[in-house]
Design an enzyme around this catalytic site. Structure first.
Site, PDB file in Angstrom:
ATOM      1  N   CYS A 188       0.824  -1.213   0.000  1.00 55.28           N
ATOM      2  CA  CYS A 188       0.000   0.000   0.000  1.00 55.28           C
ATOM      3  C   CYS A 188       0.856   1.260   0.000  1.00 55.28           C
ATOM      4  O   CYS A 188       0.476   2.280  -0.590  1.00 55.28           O
ATOM      5  CB  CYS A 188      -0.911   0.020   1.218  1.00 55.28           C
ATOM      6  SG  CYS A 188      -2.113  -1.304   1.237  1.00 55.28           S
ATOM      7  N   THR A 189       1.989   1.204   0.667  1.00 55.80           N
ATOM      8  CA  THR A 189       2.888   2.351   0.673  1.00 55.80           C
ATOM      9  C   THR A 189       3.326   2.684  -0.750  1.00 55.80           C
ATOM     10  O   THR A 189       3.345   3.853  -1.155  1.00 55.80           O
ATOM     11  CB  THR A 189       4.104   2.067   1.577  1.00 55.80           C
ATOM     12  OG1 THR A 189       3.646   1.854   2.914  1.00 55.80           O
ATOM     13  CG2 THR A 189       5.098   3.217   1.563  1.00 55.80           C
TER      14      THR A 189
END
Length: 212
Positions: free
Chosen positions: A46-47
């Site tokens: 997700c980062t």
């Protein structure tokens, strides 16, 4: 828990976010929207996704598409995570991240799949038209990051086909030839599409991108 299908009205909601309280419909206004969920803050895939989304914001803006992310963690956690994203992705997160600690929005959009995980949202993507109907749903497993080039390609197709009687073929990209809608006769198509119509088969007619 509702199941959302293509063509359904996207549920409205008001929620806290990394930039304060947001009402979904007010945020979208009369434009298009893309809502994408993330299993949790401080997760590696997700980062990379949120950093990539920030870098693509200009492309989404050109298409009048507003981005909105969601995670089941709180706004203060989001803001700490954003610092990491900006650092490691060399960008600036320039769109809100919804804080969905009570999972209200996740439930509205059926983002939690018990067979995957009882508590975490799956990687869902919803593209929403100006009339607030859902035009596309993609769900990824937690282990697979999203392809933002594909999301732009799909938006180009959705916007083109919303306003012209065409469909886009496999692997289509903006500017390439498109398929004439099966609902239109070849004779009418030749009147409608002044750039020409190629009849490959009676049911498969091609014409240059009418917006190119």
């Amino acid at each position: 828990m509702a199941t959302i299908r293509l063509g359904d009205k996207a549920p409205d909601f008001t929620a806290d976010s990394s930039v304060g309280t947001i009402n979904f419909y007010d945020y979208l206004g009369d434009g298009w929207g893309i809502l994408f969920s993330h299993p949790a803050d401080f997760t590696p895939v997700c980062t990379t996704e949120l950093g990539t989304a920030a870098k693509f914001k200009d492309e989404f803006d050109k298409r009048n598409v507003k981005m909105l992310a969601l995670s089941v963690d709180g706004a203060s956690s989001h803001n700490e995570w954003i610092k990491d994203i900006n650092e490691v992705q060399n960008t600036t997160v320039n769109f809100p991240i919804i804080a969905d600690e009570n999972k209200k929005v996740s439930d509205l959009y059926d983002m939690i799949h018990p067979n995957a995980d009882n508590n975490l949202t799956v990687r869902s993507v919803f593209i929403i038209a100006p009339d607030k109907t859902v035009k596309l749903i993609i769900t990824y497993p937690a282990s697979t990051g999203r392809n933002f080039y594909e999301l732009l390609r799909v938006i180009d197709s959705l916007q083109l086909t919303a306003y012209h009687k065409v469909a886009t073929p496999a692997n289509w990209k903006q500017g390439e030839s498109v398929v004439v809608s099966p609902a239109i006769s070849t004779e009418d198509a030749k009147e409608m599409f002044k750039k020409g119509v190629e009849e490959v088969k009676p049911y498969l007619r091609m014409t240059p991108d009418p917006t190119a």
